[in-house]
Each structure stands twice: as C-alpha cells, then as structure tokens.
Design a protein around this motif. Structure first.
Motif, short mmCIF file in Angstrom:
data_model
loop_
_atom_site.label_atom_id
_atom_site.label_comp_id
_atom_site.label_asym_id
_atom_site.label_seq_id
_atom_site.Cartn_x
_atom_site.Cartn_y
_atom_site.Cartn_z
N LEU A 14 0.83 -1.21 0.00
CA LEU A 14 0.00 0.00 0.00
C LEU A 14 0.86 1.25 0.00
O LEU A 14 0.58 2.22 -0.70
N LEU A 15 1.89 1.22 0.80
CA LEU A 15 2.73 2.40 0.99
C LEU A 15 3.44 2.79 -0.29
O LEU A 15 3.46 3.96 -0.68
N PHE A 16 4.02 1.82 -0.97
CA PHE A 16 4.88 2.14 -2.08
C PHE A 16 4.17 1.97 -3.42
O PHE A 16 4.64 1.29 -4.32
N SER A 17 3.00 2.59 -3.52
CA SER A 17 2.26 2.57 -4.76
C SER A 17 2.60 3.77 -5.63
O SER A 17 1.94 4.08 -6.58
N GLY A 18 3.68 4.46 -5.26
CA GLY A 18 4.21 5.57 -6.04
C GLY A 18 5.71 5.50 -6.02
O GLY A 18 6.29 4.47 -5.73
N THR A 19 6.35 6.59 -6.33
CA THR A 19 7.82 6.62 -6.30
C THR A 19 8.29 6.75 -4.87
O THR A 19 7.85 7.63 -4.15
N ALA A 20 9.20 5.89 -4.46
CA ALA A 20 9.73 5.94 -3.10
C ALA A 20 11.19 6.32 -3.15
O ALA A 20 11.95 5.82 -3.98
N VAL A 21 11.58 7.22 -2.27
CA VAL A 21 12.96 7.67 -2.24
C VAL A 21 13.45 7.72 -0.81
O VAL A 21 12.69 7.99 0.11
N ALA A 22 14.73 7.46 -0.60
CA ALA A 22 15.32 7.63 0.72
C ALA A 22 15.37 9.12 1.02
O ALA A 22 15.65 9.94 0.15
N GLU A 23 15.09 9.49 2.27
CA GLU A 23 15.01 10.91 2.63
C GLU A 23 16.34 11.61 2.42
O GLU A 23 16.39 12.75 2.01
N ASP A 24 17.45 10.94 2.69
CA ASP A 24 18.74 11.57 2.54
C ASP A 24 19.78 10.46 2.47
O ASP A 24 19.66 9.45 3.15
N SER A 25 20.81 10.65 1.66
CA SER A 25 21.86 9.65 1.56
C SER A 25 22.75 9.64 2.80
O SER A 25 23.42 8.67 3.09
N LYS A 26 22.76 10.75 3.54
CA LYS A 26 23.56 10.83 4.76
C LYS A 26 22.81 10.18 5.92
O LYS A 26 21.64 10.44 6.13
N ARG A 143 12.89 -1.17 -5.18
CA ARG A 143 13.43 -1.76 -6.40
C ARG A 143 12.30 -2.45 -7.13
O ARG A 143 11.89 -3.55 -6.77
N GLY A 144 11.78 -1.77 -8.15
CA GLY A 144 10.63 -2.33 -8.85
C GLY A 144 9.43 -2.42 -7.93
O GLY A 144 8.94 -1.41 -7.43
N LYS A 145 9.00 -3.64 -7.67
CA LYS A 145 7.85 -3.86 -6.80
C LYS A 145 8.27 -4.44 -5.45
O LYS A 145 7.46 -5.06 -4.75
N GLU A 146 9.52 -4.23 -5.08
CA GLU A 146 10.01 -4.76 -3.82
C GLU A 146 10.72 -3.67 -3.01
O GLU A 146 11.36 -2.79 -3.56
N LEU A 211 1.86 -4.05 -6.31
CA LEU A 211 1.39 -2.69 -6.09
C LEU A 211 -0.13 -2.67 -6.18
O LEU A 211 -0.73 -3.21 -7.08
N MET A 212 -0.75 -1.99 -5.20
CA MET A 212 -2.19 -2.13 -5.02
C MET A 212 -2.93 -0.80 -5.13
O MET A 212 -3.92 -0.58 -4.45
#
Length: 249
Positions: A14-26, A143-146, A211-212
């Motif tokens: 449910l959460l990652f039904s869009g683009t997901a990004v890490a908040e910061d590389s640091k 990564r894709g759907k994971e 993805l749902m």
C-alpha cells in the motif's frame, strides 16, 4: 510466513504505490519518538517541535499518539492502544514507574520533555558522542515492486522494525483541553511491524508485494532496535527513513 510478516508485506504494498525515495543519503544522527495526544493541553508545542525535527532532515522523527487521555472528552483521532503500549514498554526499559505527555524518547535510550527542541538535539548529540548513536548503517529503497532493506555489520542482536507513518495531517479538535484548535501533526505512526532479526552480520531483507493502487500513506522508518527481557523496545542501533515521492521538505 508469520501473520505479522504478511501484514508488513501488505502495508508495504500500500505504501509504495508511487515513487519511493530515501530521505537523505547521509545517515541520520538520531531517532526521536514523540508520545503525544490531541487531548493534552501541553502537547501542541511538542507537536511543533516534532515538525521542526522532521524538517531538519538529519533526524528520524516519529509521532505516536497515545489513547490514555481520551477520557478527558476528546478521542484522539490518531491514537491507538499499540502506541500506548510502546510508551509503557519504554518506561520499563528506562526504569520509570509511569508515562507522560509530551515525552520524547531518544534512540530508545533516554528521554526529555517533548517541547524542548534544544534539549532534544542536545541529547542526540550527547548520545552520539558517548557511542550510543546510530552506529549500524541501515538503508532502504524501492526496487521495482520490492522494498529492499540493507543493514551493515555491528555488535549485538536486534529486530528490524518498520514504523509506517502519515507525513502530515490536520485535525480540528472539537472537545477536550484543545477544543476549537486546528492542529497539524507530522510523521504520525499508524502501524509498527517487526520484519526480521539481525545478529551483528550484514544482511538484506526484501518485502515483496504487488502494487495495489494509491494510498494516502507517505512513508516509513526502518529501525534496528534491541529488545528488553520482556520484549519491550530498547536501544536503537541504526535507522533510516523512506518517503513516497518526496526527497526533502
């Protein structure tokens, strides 16, 4: 596969039904968990401080709404018994006889009043300087759907915990101590799941899931957290945040 793990997979989908990004590389310098309530007149300044911490970008900031003030006339719309139980678990870890709001627990190791932003940041820096910071690297990515979670090497044993949260929500409080106020809440946790165990060696965990469709949920924090003898939450050894479609505030 345990029921808890299946639930974690479903929430992740449910959460990652869009683009997901890490908040910061640091890597973040600390984790702040604020225990708060819409029915607590002392809590609004702490909710603002939690927002400021989230905006800093160098802290994992999470807000847990407890339910023990609901009897005062207003049922906190974000509260849950599970959030209250987590706070009482920390009380046992910290050797306290009771709980209070607003309470900010730092790295699962200490606590300060949630309204004092300077004290919170000072405690984070003090814990880091004394070797009680986030010393184990934790990364998360889509990564894709994971969802892939990577954890580095370190000492000890800990659970891999995923805390799902809503980035921002505005609530109009109609009764109780904050009656008539329109309140803004940030990073409100609505579910916490244990998805694995870490024994000091580097590891990867993959949460698969189809993805749902769209979800209003905005992100999650991955916490590498030790447990007390009764399973209560204890020291956080590493952490990261994963947001949907947003890199920075």
């Amino acid at each position: 596969m345990t029921p808890q793990f299946r639930k974690a997979i479903f929430l992740a989908a449910l959460l990652f039904s869009g683009t997901a990004v890490a908040e910061d590389s640091k890597p973040p310098k600390g984790v702040v968990e604020l225990f708060t309530s819409q029915g607590c007149s002392s809590c609004p300044p702490a909710d603002t401080a939690l927002r400021d911490l989230a905006f800093q970008g160098d802290v994992v900031a999470l807000s847990y709404h407890v339910d023990y003030w609901n009897y005062l006339g207003w049922t906190d719309t974000l509260s849950s018994r599970e959030n209250t139980e987590r706070q009482y678990g920390y009380a046992r870890t910290l050797g306290r006889s009771g709980v209070y709001t607003p309470q900010a627990v730092i790295n699962g190791r200490d606590h300060v009043k949630g309204t004092d932003l300077a004290a919170i940041n000072g405690k984070i820096d003090l814990l880091k300087a004394s070797g009680k910071g986030l010393n184990v690297p934790v990364k998360a990515s889509l990564r894709g759907k994971e969802i892939e979670i990577e954890i580095g090497e370190g000492k000890g044993e800990a659970e891999v915990v995923v805390a799902y949260f809503t980035r921002h929500e505005q609530v109009e409080v109609l009764k109780g101590e904050n009656s008539g106020k329109r309140m803004d809440y940030w990073h409100s946790v609505y579910d916490v799941q244990s998805v694995g165990m870490w024994n000091g060696k580097s590891m990867k965990i993959t949460l698969p899931g189809k993805l749902m469709g769209k979800s209003k949920k905005d992100g999650c924090a991955v916490l590498l957290q030790a447990s007390g003898p009764g399973g209560e939450p204890a020291a956080i050894l590493g952490a990261t945040v994963l947001m949907v479609g947003r890199k920075k505030y």
